[in-house]
Design an enzyme around this catalytic site. Sequence first.
Site, PDB file in Angstrom:
ATOM      1  CB  THR A   1     -13.675  21.679  11.394  1.00  0.00           C
ATOM      2  OG1 THR A   1     -14.105  22.316  12.592  1.00  0.00           O
ATOM      3  CG2 THR A   1     -14.140  22.489  10.192  1.00  0.00           C
TER       4      THR A   1
ATOM      5  CG  LEU B   1      -9.603  22.901   8.423  1.00  0.00           C
ATOM      6  CD1 LEU B   1     -10.376  22.013   7.443  1.00  0.00           C
ATOM      7  CD2 LEU B   1     -10.300  24.240   8.590  1.00  0.00           C
ATOM      8  CG  ASP B   2     -11.191  23.364  15.649  1.00  0.00           C
ATOM      9  OD1 ASP B   2     -10.025  23.749  15.825  1.00  0.00           O
ATOM     10  OD2 ASP B   2     -12.192  23.957  16.098  1.00  0.00           O
ATOM     11  CB  CYS B   3      -9.910  17.020  15.644  1.00  0.00           C
ATOM     12  SG  CYS B   3     -10.109  15.231  15.480  1.00  0.00           S
TER      13      CYS B   3
END
Length: 219
Positions: free
Chosen positions: A67, A63-65
């Site tokens: 998110t 997951l994106d940082c």
Amino acid sequence: MQIFTYTPPSIPWLDIRYQDKDMIVINKPSGLLSNPGRAENTFDCALTRLLQRYPETILVHRLDCATSGIMVFALNKKAESNIKTQFQNRLSKKTYIAEVQGHLDKTEGVIELAMKADSERPPLQKIAEDGKPSKTYYKVLERRENSTLVELNPVTGRTHQLRLHMLAIGHPILGDDFYGEQEVIDASHRLCLHAMTLTITHPYSEKIMSFTSPHPFRA
């Protein structure tokens, strides 16, 4: 776009939602990397925190940082291969919740736009006809005064797909300091994107399992 500064949250250190001999599921907070970056100060991440307690932990997706939400990790090689294959073959199901700028005209729809890396602005991505195909279904959940709460169901898993798709239809995700204008950035202290539900087949029992973390974007 703002310069990335990494200050990972320490509370909770780990929010474990499920564990057995094959896999472990966490609720990742916004601001914590999924895996280490190249810089020394990015060593602290979801993976390294799990490795301290479970040395056999293996990363299978990211997951994106910025998110938050549900992530699954494997605890052995067989489980790693099985779960990765599910992601690659689009057998897993992911549901995200986002709060976006403005009001969408349609209550639901699909966004299909090709994407590729923006070579002039790494690590950003861009919409491009010669990029890889990407597809996202969206559904309006709640219209607020100046924003809309939407459910997003990505079919593909391109980097920054949901950020770019919502931006492309004129409704950037609040708090997006990668792609948003200053008004969007100032609208929230964090990116308003949360991986609420992940459904996969258990790598050993073959049972369908669904994990959920309620979104934090309350009115």
